[in-house]
Write an enzyme that holds these catalytic residues in place. Sequence first.
Site, PDB file in Angstrom:
ATOM      1  N   TYR A 103      -3.863  -6.564  -3.090  1.00  0.00           N
ATOM      2  CA  TYR A 103      -3.613  -7.566  -2.064  1.00  0.00           C
ATOM      3  C   TYR A 103      -4.984  -8.161  -1.764  1.00  0.00           C
ATOM      4  CZ  TYR A 103       0.636  -4.778  -1.260  1.00  0.00           C
ATOM      5  OH  TYR A 103       1.808  -4.090  -1.414  1.00  0.00           O
ATOM      6  N   CYS A 106      -6.763  -6.675   1.306  1.00  0.00           N
ATOM      7  CA  CYS A 106      -6.833  -5.222   1.453  1.00  0.00           C
ATOM      8  C   CYS A 106      -8.277  -4.726   1.427  1.00  0.00           C
ATOM      9  CB  CYS A 106      -6.048  -4.575   0.322  1.00  0.00           C
ATOM     10  SG  CYS A 106      -6.301  -2.796   0.148  1.00  0.00           S
ATOM     11  N   CYS A 109      -8.995  -2.582  -1.662  1.00  0.00           N
ATOM     12  CA  CYS A 109      -9.099  -3.417  -2.862  1.00  0.00           C
ATOM     13  C   CYS A 109     -10.449  -4.108  -2.908  1.00  0.00           C
ATOM     14  CB  CYS A 109      -7.976  -4.449  -2.883  1.00  0.00           C
ATOM     15  SG  CYS A 109      -6.303  -3.757  -2.934  1.00  0.00           S
TER      16      CYS A 109
END
Length: 328
Positions: A103, A106, A109
């Site tokens: 995402y 995120c 991430c």
Amino acid sequence: MRRASILTYSSALSRALLSPTKQHNSLFQATSAYVAGSSRRCFSTFRFPRGYSGATRFSLSLGGLAAATVAVGCPSLLVEDEAHAKANVKADLVPKDVVLYQYEACPFCNKVKAFLDYYDVPYKVVEVNPFSKKEIKWSEYKKVPILTVDGEPLVDSSAIIDQMGNKIISSKASLVVSNDDEENKWRRWVDDHLVHMLSPNIYRNTSEALESFDYIANNGNFSTYEKYSVKYAGAAAMYFVSKKLKKKYNITDERAALYDAAETWVDALDGRDFLGGSKPNLADLAVFGVLRPIRQLKSGKDMVEHTRIGEWYSRMESAVGESSRIKA
């Protein structure tokens, strides 16, 4: 019918946001019921379970990415840029095919992306739809990030970074000047403390909650109808969640708590350019990664303005440099 669907979605969303699962849980876990048109896993009122660690962590990251800046124009600045350049990795150690399932907003991430960018590992990005998750149907692991490296799937951001480090850093000591105990301590601090300071700040009032969800709605993998639902239902849900998080983590003043975390990190640097010394280590990359998405939100701007973290952050932007992401 549409109104009922929105209410069903909002309930599923609030449940997902409060899911007491481990890190990297989807922001919208349980919204498959909304997509499928079933209310079996939904409920009509907000309920607040005791744990918030999973989906909440995803929500911590909402905001725009800060643009990297590179100083040019005079010899002294050029020398500094060279000192803060990307790490050099032997070409034969760089994987040939790296794909990040993520995402965009995120924090975990972004932590992985900070590592890949700093070590200049080319990677492709697949933006996952948090409702259907069709992009990761092939995986038994249904959270992000997932990184495939020459076909091998790696999961959990810290584990991904550890495994990638083992693959591409032939001699860690020659690339990163750090004390492993210190480095590991502050990597844990990022996951166990820093991220919990972010959510109460980016959702502390309705305008900041809308600012955050405007970013995720426009940068995520959503249909037009999903974008509308995400922005308004998500902002409303997380505004109330942020109040619960303040109580959970004994936060009285959310801005003061954020500023204190930033100052704690600067104190840990102890006068060094980076925790790793002259070059960033994995703790530097972890802090930078989770802060990068909120940098251009009001909370991130306030943090830089009212604490000493700005100089370190600018050095990290220079060190990490341009993204090594392969454009589709």
